[in-house]
Write an enzyme that holds these catalytic residues in place. Sequence first.
Site: not given
Ligand code: DGL
Length: 281
Positions: A188, A186, A153, A74, A11-12
């Site tokens: 989060h 998403c 976050e 992600c 993930d990011s």
């Molecule tokens: N992990 C990203 C998603 O699920 C959210 C956080 C980001 O923008 O990197 O889209």
Amino acid sequence: MPDNRPVGVFDSGVGGLTVLRTIHDRLPRESTIYVGDLRYFPYGPRRSEEVRRRACAIGRYLEHRGVKTIVVACNTATSAALDTLGQTLAVPVIGVVRPGAEEALRRSDRGIIGVVGTEGTVRSQAYAHALRALDPSVTVHQRACGRLVDLVEMGAAGSEEASSLIEGIVHDFVEDRRCDTIILGCTHFPLVKPVFEAVAGGRATIVDSASSTAHTTQSVLDHLGLVATDETPSHQFLVTGAADTFTEQARLLFGEHVDATEIAIQDQEPVAMSAQELLTG
Ligand code: DGL
């Protein structure tokens, strides 16, 4: 023959732990290597080509580390890069969009579905395409809400601002557009799923991709004969930014202690922008 090689997950940042947790719950014998691309967080506002380039670099890295499959935990990276990863890597690659879309269609009565995600996920239309490919009669409404990602976050999921953003999203989807199902597109947003559910008050089903992705991962491992039988699986956490930031975020958001190690994952290709991306920046 059991296959005890690890499952790669990336993930990011820390949000993909929502997916990793469901994988650990459903597949307790599997070892995992998790990569959080903190140095490039957030992916949501980035150009899709840049997200694709990072996803490919991480995919190659995980493949070199000997994983047997990769879960793109992600939504933004799945939207931008799943096809490319599938074409360029030798191991199977699983994204979060299709499992979420399948789950939403199973739960929807009227076939009117709302999707809330990052700017990149919404711009890519990945959920709309996945939903329509599964059921061409479905109606899809989408909203980007990067601010809600930022609030979760920073540990402000319970703030008034987060509640009022969620009220606005649910009102728009349920009252104005008659959605009966909302996809939290998403990583989060599972952390604020109870707030979405409370605001929707039974008028819409709230679906997140995390558990359906773990289910898909199990099916893929079963189908390909890659299931592990390890009694003491290992779980590694690697981040491309400050490891203590990741540890602190995991504690704040998940109440978990996670020991992370900082690594560097270099891009190998220059960023090539499409004509559309050059125009829109
Ligand atoms: N992990 C990203 C998603 O699920 C959210 C956080 C980001 O923008 O990197 O889209």
